[in-house]
Design a protein around this motif. Structure first.
Motif, PDB file in Angstrom:
ATOM      1  N   MET A  85      51.173  82.716  43.986  1.00 22.81           N
ATOM      2  CA  MET A  85      51.344  81.501  44.464  1.00 22.81           C
ATOM      3  C   MET A  85      51.200  80.594  43.128  1.00 22.81           C
ATOM      4  O   MET A  85      51.877  79.787  42.672  1.00 22.81           O
ATOM      5  CB  MET A  85      50.605  80.826  45.447  1.00 22.81           C
ATOM      6  CG  MET A  85      51.049  81.229  46.884  1.00 22.81           C
ATOM      7  SD  MET A  85      49.998  80.833  48.232  1.00 22.81           S
ATOM      8  CE  MET A  85      50.199  79.099  48.176  1.00 22.81           C
ATOM      9  N   ALA A  86      50.257  80.805  42.603  1.00 20.10           N
ATOM     10  CA  ALA A  86      50.124  80.003  41.281  1.00 20.10           C
ATOM     11  C   ALA A  86      51.097  80.318  40.028  1.00 20.10           C
ATOM     12  O   ALA A  86      51.554  79.602  39.250  1.00 20.10           O
ATOM     13  CB  ALA A  86      48.544  80.375  40.535  1.00 20.10           C
ATOM     14  N   GLY A  87      51.278  81.743  39.925  1.00 18.92           N
ATOM     15  CA  GLY A  87      52.387  82.205  39.208  1.00 18.92           C
ATOM     16  C   GLY A  87      53.545  81.607  39.271  1.00 18.92           C
ATOM     17  O   GLY A  87      54.200  81.119  38.552  1.00 18.92           O
ATOM     18  N   LEU A  88      53.947  81.541  40.674  1.00 11.00           N
ATOM     19  CA  LEU A  88      55.597  80.770  41.203  1.00 11.00           C
ATOM     20  C   LEU A  88      55.243  79.408  40.693  1.00 11.00           C
ATOM     21  O   LEU A  88      56.323  78.874  40.270  1.00 11.00           O
ATOM     22  CB  LEU A  88      55.677  81.161  42.453  1.00 11.00           C
ATOM     23  CG  LEU A  88      56.852  80.740  43.146  1.00 11.00           C
ATOM     24  CD1 LEU A  88      58.151  81.203  42.607  1.00 11.00           C
ATOM     25  CD2 LEU A  88      57.088  80.863  44.700  1.00 11.00           C
ATOM     26  N   SER A  89      54.290  78.784  41.035  1.00 10.77           N
ATOM     27  CA  SER A  89      54.085  77.160  40.648  1.00 10.77           C
ATOM     28  C   SER A  89      54.360  77.119  39.091  1.00 10.77           C
ATOM     29  O   SER A  89      55.168  76.195  38.735  1.00 10.77           O
ATOM     30  CB  SER A  89      52.821  76.978  41.182  1.00 10.77           C
ATOM     31  OG  SER A  89      52.681  75.267  40.699  1.00 10.77           O
TER      32      SER A  89
ATOM     33  N   TRP B 210      55.846  79.142  37.043  1.00 13.42           N
ATOM     34  CA  TRP B 210      57.168  79.613  36.757  1.00 13.42           C
ATOM     35  C   TRP B 210      58.050  78.156  37.009  1.00 13.42           C
ATOM     36  O   TRP B 210      59.111  78.005  36.292  1.00 13.42           O
ATOM     37  CB  TRP B 210      57.847  80.761  37.541  1.00 13.42           C
ATOM     38  CG  TRP B 210      59.211  80.831  37.452  1.00 13.42           C
ATOM     39  CD1 TRP B 210      59.846  81.626  36.551  1.00 13.42           C
ATOM     40  CD2 TRP B 210      60.051  80.430  38.266  1.00 13.42           C
ATOM     41  NE1 TRP B 210      61.327  81.723  36.716  1.00 13.42           N
ATOM     42  CE2 TRP B 210      61.381  80.891  37.977  1.00 13.42           C
ATOM     43  CE3 TRP B 210      60.168  79.733  39.476  1.00 13.42           C
ATOM     44  CZ2 TRP B 210      62.691  80.621  38.409  1.00 13.42           C
ATOM     45  CZ3 TRP B 210      61.475  79.384  40.237  1.00 13.42           C
ATOM     46  CH2 TRP B 210      62.399  80.181  39.614  1.00 13.42           C
ATOM     47  N   ASN B 211      57.890  77.789  38.237  1.00 14.32           N
ATOM     48  CA  ASN B 211      58.896  76.495  38.684  1.00 14.32           C
ATOM     49  C   ASN B 211      58.785  75.315  37.818  1.00 14.32           C
ATOM     50  O   ASN B 211      59.646  74.757  37.363  1.00 14.32           O
ATOM     51  CB  ASN B 211      58.409  76.112  40.310  1.00 14.32           C
ATOM     52  CG  ASN B 211      59.483  74.968  40.597  1.00 14.32           C
ATOM     53  OD1 ASN B 211      60.360  74.859  40.628  1.00 14.32           O
ATOM     54  ND2 ASN B 211      58.380  74.139  41.222  1.00 14.32           N
ATOM     55  N   ILE B 212      57.535  75.001  37.299  1.00 18.90           N
ATOM     56  CA  ILE B 212      57.164  73.977  36.367  1.00 18.90           C
ATOM     57  C   ILE B 212      57.813  74.171  35.246  1.00 18.90           C
ATOM     58  O   ILE B 212      58.652  73.307  34.748  1.00 18.90           O
ATOM     59  CB  ILE B 212      55.721  73.544  36.397  1.00 18.90           C
ATOM     60  CG1 ILE B 212      55.166  73.042  37.676  1.00 18.90           C
ATOM     61  CG2 ILE B 212      55.611  72.505  35.219  1.00 18.90           C
ATOM     62  CD1 ILE B 212      53.810  73.011  37.608  1.00 18.90           C
TER      63      ILE B 212
ATOM     64  N   PHE C  57      64.092  74.306  45.227  1.00 20.68           N
ATOM     65  CA  PHE C  57      62.762  73.938  44.645  1.00 20.68           C
ATOM     66  C   PHE C  57      62.454  72.329  44.568  1.00 20.68           C
ATOM     67  O   PHE C  57      61.499  71.882  44.257  1.00 20.68           O
ATOM     68  CB  PHE C  57      62.423  74.541  43.208  1.00 20.68           C
ATOM     69  CG  PHE C  57      62.297  75.966  43.576  1.00 20.68           C
ATOM     70  CD1 PHE C  57      60.883  76.488  43.743  1.00 20.68           C
ATOM     71  CD2 PHE C  57      63.191  76.935  43.294  1.00 20.68           C
ATOM     72  CE1 PHE C  57      60.598  77.819  43.963  1.00 20.68           C
ATOM     73  CE2 PHE C  57      62.917  78.073  43.494  1.00 20.68           C
ATOM     74  CZ  PHE C  57      61.618  78.772  43.557  1.00 20.68           C
ATOM     75  N   ILE C  58      63.617  71.527  44.781  1.00 16.99           N
ATOM     76  CA  ILE C  58      63.684  70.212  44.562  1.00 16.99           C
ATOM     77  C   ILE C  58      63.810  69.634  45.786  1.00 16.99           C
ATOM     78  O   ILE C  58      64.864  69.981  46.676  1.00 16.99           O
ATOM     79  CB  ILE C  58      64.811  69.744  43.385  1.00 16.99           C
ATOM     80  CG1 ILE C  58      64.242  70.220  42.256  1.00 16.99           C
ATOM     81  CG2 ILE C  58      64.664  68.267  43.459  1.00 16.99           C
ATOM     82  CD1 ILE C  58      65.243  69.874  41.036  1.00 16.99           C
ATOM     83  N   ARG C  59      63.120  68.688  46.334  1.00 16.57           N
ATOM     84  CA  ARG C  59      63.481  67.899  47.531  1.00 16.57           C
ATOM     85  C   ARG C  59      64.942  67.569  47.818  1.00 16.57           C
ATOM     86  O   ARG C  59      65.620  66.950  46.853  1.00 16.57           O
ATOM     87  CB  ARG C  59      62.879  66.715  47.521  1.00 16.57           C
ATOM     88  CG  ARG C  59      61.038  67.046  47.848  1.00 16.57           C
ATOM     89  CD  ARG C  59      60.203  65.776  47.627  1.00 16.57           C
ATOM     90  NE  ARG C  59      59.007  65.959  47.528  1.00 16.57           N
ATOM     91  CZ  ARG C  59      58.291  66.429  46.455  1.00 16.57           C
ATOM     92  NH1 ARG C  59      58.928  66.169  45.326  1.00 16.57           N
ATOM     93  NH2 ARG C  59      57.071  66.532  46.441  1.00 16.57           N
ATOM     94  N   HIS C  60      65.590  67.701  48.940  1.00 20.90           N
ATOM     95  CA  HIS C  60      67.070  67.213  48.888  1.00 20.90           C
ATOM     96  C   HIS C  60      67.421  65.897  48.892  1.00 20.90           C
ATOM     97  O   HIS C  60      68.393  65.653  48.346  1.00 20.90           O
ATOM     98  CB  HIS C  60      67.465  67.689  50.485  1.00 20.90           C
ATOM     99  CG  HIS C  60      67.335  69.078  50.677  1.00 20.90           C
ATOM    100  ND1 HIS C  60      68.492  69.936  49.941  1.00 20.90           N
ATOM    101  CD2 HIS C  60      66.558  70.008  51.376  1.00 20.90           C
ATOM    102  CE1 HIS C  60      67.805  71.210  50.385  1.00 20.90           C
ATOM    103  NE2 HIS C  60      67.025  71.109  51.233  1.00 20.90           N
ATOM    104  N   ALA C  61      66.365  64.915  49.111  1.00 21.84           N
ATOM    105  CA  ALA C  61      66.675  63.541  48.694  1.00 21.84           C
ATOM    106  C   ALA C  61      66.874  63.418  47.467  1.00 21.84           C
ATOM    107  O   ALA C  61      67.391  62.682  47.060  1.00 21.84           O
ATOM    108  CB  ALA C  61      65.500  62.943  49.450  1.00 21.84           C
TER     109      ALA C  61
ATOM    110  N   GLU D 138      56.955  67.507  40.358  1.00 17.03           N
ATOM    111  CA  GLU D 138      56.572  68.895  40.406  1.00 17.03           C
ATOM    112  C   GLU D 138      55.423  69.276  39.758  1.00 17.03           C
ATOM    113  O   GLU D 138      54.953  70.307  39.829  1.00 17.03           O
ATOM    114  CB  GLU D 138      57.603  69.876  40.184  1.00 17.03           C
ATOM    115  CG  GLU D 138      58.999  69.503  40.900  1.00 17.03           C
ATOM    116  CD  GLU D 138      58.525  69.910  42.364  1.00 17.03           C
ATOM    117  OE1 GLU D 138      58.124  70.879  42.703  1.00 17.03           O
ATOM    118  OE2 GLU D 138      59.182  69.105  43.286  1.00 17.03           O
ATOM    119  N   HIS D 139      54.870  68.484  38.645  1.00 18.71           N
ATOM    120  CA  HIS D 139      53.829  68.893  38.129  1.00 18.71           C
ATOM    121  C   HIS D 139      52.441  68.622  38.819  1.00 18.71           C
ATOM    122  O   HIS D 139      52.212  67.639  39.543  1.00 18.71           O
ATOM    123  CB  HIS D 139      53.633  67.893  36.720  1.00 18.71           C
ATOM    124  CG  HIS D 139      54.723  68.401  35.746  1.00 18.71           C
ATOM    125  ND1 HIS D 139      54.212  69.026  34.395  1.00 18.71           N
ATOM    126  CD2 HIS D 139      56.115  68.182  35.453  1.00 18.71           C
ATOM    127  CE1 HIS D 139      55.240  69.175  33.794  1.00 18.71           C
ATOM    128  NE2 HIS D 139      56.330  68.853  34.246  1.00 18.71           N
TER     129      HIS D 139
END
Length: 126
Positions: A14-18, A20-22, A72-76, A118-119
């Motif tokens: 989960m930390a690695g995915l976070s 990567w996402n950032i 990964f980003i909120r739809h709104a 996201e940060h």
């Protein structure tokens, strides 16, 4: 012991995915902001057609990243940024130059907001 190892592996994943996402989001929004800066420069120089071309290219990149943004980003936020892109393109094709400046500001603010949301911060964790 197996449960602790499993939990540690899950937490690490989960930390690695976070991370990567950032990083992915930072690179993506940076590219969008660079194109918009170039577009704004063209617009300020009086090249409305060049500004619109660059803004359309940024919008095309935005749509090209739907596999990422819609997960990964909120739809709104995705919808608001898309609306801001179209507001910018509409303002560039109109006569009101102040509207184009505001449209650039709005779109850039949306992209910056998406990036900062996201940060991970101490405040977001607590």
């Amino acid at each position: 012991m197996k449960k602790a190892v499993g939990a540690a592996l899950l937490l690490s994943a989960m930390a690695g995915l976070s991370v990567w996402n950032i990083r992915t989001l930072d690179r993506f929004t940076d590219r969008m902001e660079e194109k918009l800066e170039l577009s704004r420069s063209c617009w300020l120089a009086g090249d409305d057609a060049g500004a619109a071309r660059l803004a359309e290219s940024a919008l095309s990149d935005w749509f090209g990243a739907e596999d990422y943004t819609h997960v990964f980003i909120r739809h709104a936020e995705v919808n608001e940024a898309t609306d801001a892109f179209y507001d910018l393109l509409g303002a560039l094709s109109g006569e009101d130059s102040a509207a184009a400046g505001r449209a650039y500001d709005r779109l850039e603010a949306h992209l910056e907001s998406i990036d900062t949301m996201e940060h991970v911060t101490l405040r977001s964790v607590l």
